[in-house]
Design a protein around this motif. Structure first.
Motif, PDB file in Angstrom:
ATOM      1  N   ASP A  84      -5.294   8.274 -10.250  1.00  0.00           N
ATOM      2  CA  ASP A  84      -4.780   9.582  -9.835  1.00  0.00           C
ATOM      3  C   ASP A  84      -5.953  10.412  -9.341  1.00  0.00           C
ATOM      4  O   ASP A  84      -6.940  10.584 -10.044  1.00  0.00           O
ATOM      5  N   ILE A  85      -5.854  10.944  -8.123  1.00  0.00           N
ATOM      6  CA  ILE A  85      -6.945  11.735  -7.570  1.00  0.00           C
ATOM      7  C   ILE A  85      -6.641  13.234  -7.699  1.00  0.00           C
ATOM      8  O   ILE A  85      -7.410  13.975  -8.286  1.00  0.00           O
ATOM      9  N   THR A  86      -5.525  13.678  -7.146  1.00  0.00           N
ATOM     10  CA  THR A  86      -5.185  15.113  -7.207  1.00  0.00           C
ATOM     11  C   THR A  86      -3.707  15.331  -7.494  1.00  0.00           C
ATOM     12  O   THR A  86      -3.079  16.189  -6.891  1.00  0.00           O
ATOM     13  N   GLY A  87      -3.133  14.589  -8.348  1.00  0.00           N
ATOM     14  CA  GLY A  87      -1.706  14.755  -8.640  1.00  0.00           C
ATOM     15  C   GLY A  87      -0.849  13.881  -7.749  1.00  0.00           C
ATOM     16  O   GLY A  87      -0.298  12.898  -8.202  1.00  0.00           O
ATOM     17  N   VAL A  88      -0.718  14.248  -6.477  1.00  0.00           N
ATOM     18  CA  VAL A  88       0.100  13.438  -5.574  1.00  0.00           C
ATOM     19  C   VAL A  88      -0.724  12.454  -4.763  1.00  0.00           C
ATOM     20  O   VAL A  88      -0.181  11.603  -4.077  1.00  0.00           O
ATOM     21  N   GLU A  89      -2.047  12.576  -4.814  1.00  0.00           N
ATOM     22  CA  GLU A  89      -2.927  11.625  -4.146  1.00  0.00           C
ATOM     23  C   GLU A  89      -3.404  10.608  -5.172  1.00  0.00           C
ATOM     24  O   GLU A  89      -3.642  10.946  -6.324  1.00  0.00           O
ATOM     25  N   GLY A  90      -3.561   9.383  -4.724  1.00  0.00           N
ATOM     26  CA  GLY A  90      -4.055   8.370  -5.642  1.00  0.00           C
ATOM     27  C   GLY A  90      -4.238   7.026  -4.957  1.00  0.00           C
ATOM     28  O   GLY A  90      -3.928   6.858  -3.776  1.00  0.00           O
ATOM     29  N   ASN A  91      -4.765   6.074  -5.719  1.00  0.00           N
ATOM     30  CA  ASN A  91      -5.016   4.719  -5.224  1.00  0.00           C
ATOM     31  C   ASN A  91      -4.351   3.688  -6.115  1.00  0.00           C
ATOM     32  O   ASN A  91      -4.265   3.872  -7.329  1.00  0.00           O
ATOM     33  N   MET A  92      -3.952   2.624  -5.492  1.00  0.00           N
ATOM     34  CA  MET A  92      -3.552   1.420  -6.212  1.00  0.00           C
ATOM     35  C   MET A  92      -4.528   0.338  -5.793  1.00  0.00           C
ATOM     36  O   MET A  92      -4.723   0.105  -4.602  1.00  0.00           O
ATOM     37  N   LYS A  93      -5.166  -0.301  -6.773  1.00  0.00           N
ATOM     38  CA  LYS A  93      -6.161  -1.332  -6.479  1.00  0.00           C
ATOM     39  C   LYS A  93      -5.746  -2.628  -7.140  1.00  0.00           C
ATOM     40  O   LYS A  93      -5.218  -2.632  -8.248  1.00  0.00           O
ATOM     41  N   LEU A  94      -6.025  -3.722  -6.445  1.00  0.00           N
ATOM     42  CA  LEU A  94      -5.722  -5.043  -6.983  1.00  0.00           C
ATOM     43  C   LEU A  94      -6.818  -6.004  -6.559  1.00  0.00           C
ATOM     44  O   LEU A  94      -7.133  -6.107  -5.366  1.00  0.00           O
ATOM     45  N   ASP A  95      -7.438  -6.684  -7.545  1.00  0.00           N
ATOM     46  CA  ASP A  95      -8.425  -7.716  -7.231  1.00  0.00           C
ATOM     47  C   ASP A  95      -7.723  -8.879  -6.546  1.00  0.00           C
ATOM     48  O   ASP A  95      -6.635  -9.281  -6.955  1.00  0.00           O
ATOM     49  N   VAL A  96      -8.345  -9.413  -5.517  1.00  0.00           N
ATOM     50  CA  VAL A  96      -7.778 -10.549  -4.794  1.00  0.00           C
ATOM     51  C   VAL A  96      -8.070 -11.814  -5.594  1.00  0.00           C
ATOM     52  O   VAL A  96      -9.220 -12.145  -5.842  1.00  0.00           O
ATOM     53  N   GLN A  97      -7.009 -12.483  -6.027  1.00  0.00           N
ATOM     54  CA  GLN A  97      -7.181 -13.697  -6.824  1.00  0.00           C
ATOM     55  C   GLN A  97      -7.806 -14.798  -5.980  1.00  0.00           C
ATOM     56  O   GLN A  97      -7.459 -14.979  -4.822  1.00  0.00           O
ATOM     57  N   GLY A  98      -8.745 -15.520  -6.583  1.00  0.00           N
ATOM     58  CA  GLY A  98      -9.397 -16.616  -5.893  1.00  0.00           C
ATOM     59  C   GLY A  98     -10.608 -16.195  -5.080  1.00  0.00           C
ATOM     60  O   GLY A  98     -11.230 -17.013  -4.422  1.00  0.00           O
ATOM     61  N   MET A  99     -10.936 -14.901  -5.122  1.00  0.00           N
ATOM     62  CA  MET A  99     -12.130 -14.408  -4.442  1.00  0.00           C
ATOM     63  C   MET A  99     -13.043 -13.799  -5.506  1.00  0.00           C
ATOM     64  O   MET A  99     -12.583 -13.444  -6.590  1.00  0.00           O
ATOM     65  N   PRO A 100     -14.333 -13.660  -5.223  1.00  0.00           N
ATOM     66  CA  PRO A 100     -15.244 -13.081  -6.219  1.00  0.00           C
ATOM     67  C   PRO A 100     -14.791 -11.700  -6.681  1.00  0.00           C
ATOM     68  O   PRO A 100     -14.167 -10.946  -5.926  1.00  0.00           O
ATOM     69  N   LYS A 101     -15.099 -11.376  -7.927  1.00  0.00           N
ATOM     70  CA  LYS A 101     -14.703 -10.093  -8.509  1.00  0.00           C
ATOM     71  C   LYS A 101     -15.258  -8.955  -7.661  1.00  0.00           C
ATOM     72  O   LYS A 101     -16.349  -9.025  -7.133  1.00  0.00           O
ATOM     73  N   GLY A 102     -14.497  -7.909  -7.550  1.00  0.00           N
ATOM     74  CA  GLY A 102     -14.904  -6.767  -6.735  1.00  0.00           C
ATOM     75  C   GLY A 102     -14.266  -6.775  -5.359  1.00  0.00           C
ATOM     76  O   GLY A 102     -14.291  -5.763  -4.664  1.00  0.00           O
ATOM     77  N   ASN A 103     -13.693  -7.899  -4.951  1.00  0.00           N
ATOM     78  CA  ASN A 103     -12.954  -7.955  -3.689  1.00  0.00           C
ATOM     79  C   ASN A 103     -11.553  -7.441  -3.964  1.00  0.00           C
ATOM     80  O   ASN A 103     -10.728  -8.141  -4.533  1.00  0.00           O
ATOM     81  N   GLN A 104     -11.307  -6.212  -3.575  1.00  0.00           N
ATOM     82  CA  GLN A 104     -10.039  -5.563  -3.881  1.00  0.00           C
ATOM     83  C   GLN A 104      -9.306  -5.140  -2.618  1.00  0.00           C
ATOM     84  O   GLN A 104      -9.910  -4.773  -1.627  1.00  0.00           O
ATOM     85  N   VAL A 105      -7.981  -5.161  -2.745  1.00  0.00           N
ATOM     86  CA  VAL A 105      -7.133  -4.526  -1.751  1.00  0.00           C
ATOM     87  C   VAL A 105      -6.804  -3.162  -2.338  1.00  0.00           C
ATOM     88  O   VAL A 105      -6.444  -3.047  -3.512  1.00  0.00           O
ATOM     89  N   ILE A 106      -6.976  -2.117  -1.539  1.00  0.00           N
ATOM     90  CA  ILE A 106      -6.733  -0.754  -2.007  1.00  0.00           C
ATOM     91  C   ILE A 106      -5.671  -0.113  -1.127  1.00  0.00           C
ATOM     92  O   ILE A 106      -5.782  -0.105   0.096  1.00  0.00           O
ATOM     93  N   LEU A 107      -4.635   0.403  -1.767  1.00  0.00           N
ATOM     94  CA  LEU A 107      -3.589   1.139  -1.082  1.00  0.00           C
ATOM     95  C   LEU A 107      -3.736   2.588  -1.537  1.00  0.00           C
ATOM     96  O   LEU A 107      -3.559   2.890  -2.718  1.00  0.00           O
ATOM     97  N   ALA A 108      -4.118   3.478  -0.630  1.00  0.00           N
ATOM     98  CA  ALA A 108      -4.408   4.866  -0.972  1.00  0.00           C
ATOM     99  C   ALA A 108      -3.338   5.789  -0.381  1.00  0.00           C
ATOM    100  O   ALA A 108      -2.953   5.643   0.777  1.00  0.00           O
ATOM    101  N   ARG A 109      -2.876   6.739  -1.198  1.00  0.00           N
ATOM    102  CA  ARG A 109      -1.879   7.716  -0.759  1.00  0.00           C
ATOM    103  C   ARG A 109      -2.553   9.069  -0.624  1.00  0.00           C
ATOM    104  O   ARG A 109      -3.242   9.525  -1.528  1.00  0.00           O
TER     105      ARG A 109
END
Length: 138
Positions: A84-109
């Protein structure tokens, strides 16, 4: 006149050279294909969660919290990290399976309700921007 039987050493070496050249081209392409498939799967997971998050924002007036019970009630997998960034703003993050840690897909609103997707590879995937394109140029 004798009939030739088998292959000469030169012919075998030429065939091995051709196979090597084809392999040198095919393996990197296959690895790109695998990475694209992994990232696409992560994007699909987050995209499915987007409607749940939007419904929560409409009902509660705020981006969902990242606690286990809240995510369980919303049907969001534990692997998805909510920020949660500012109430209605925020991110959803998911590590990509099978790739090194830290490789994430980020969906930001953002506050207008628009979603932006970023992903870790340089491969174009479903309109999702590459993180490398977000880096400032010197």
């Amino acid at each position: 006149m004798q009939k030739q039987q088998g292959f000469s050493l030169i012919e075998l070496l030429v065939v091995i050279g051709i196979i090597g050249a084809l392999t040198a081209i095919a393996i990197p392409q296959y690895q790109k294909y695998q990475d694209k498939a992994k990232v696409t799967a992560a994007i699909a997971t987050l995209t499915n969660m987007r409607s749940v998050v939007e419904a929560e924002i409409m009902e509660e007036g705020a981006f969902p919290q990242n606690d286990k019970k809240n995510k369980e009630n919303l049907g969001i997998p534990d692997e998805v990290e909510l920020t949660d960034i500012t109430g209605v703003e925020g991110n959803m993050k998911l590590d990509v399976q099978g790739m090194p840690k830290g490789n994430q897909v980020i969906l930001a609103r953002n506050k207008e309700g628009k979603w932006k997707c970023t992903q870790p590879t340089d491969i174009k995937v479903n309109g999702c921007e590459s993180k490398s394109t977000n880096k400032p140029t010197p």
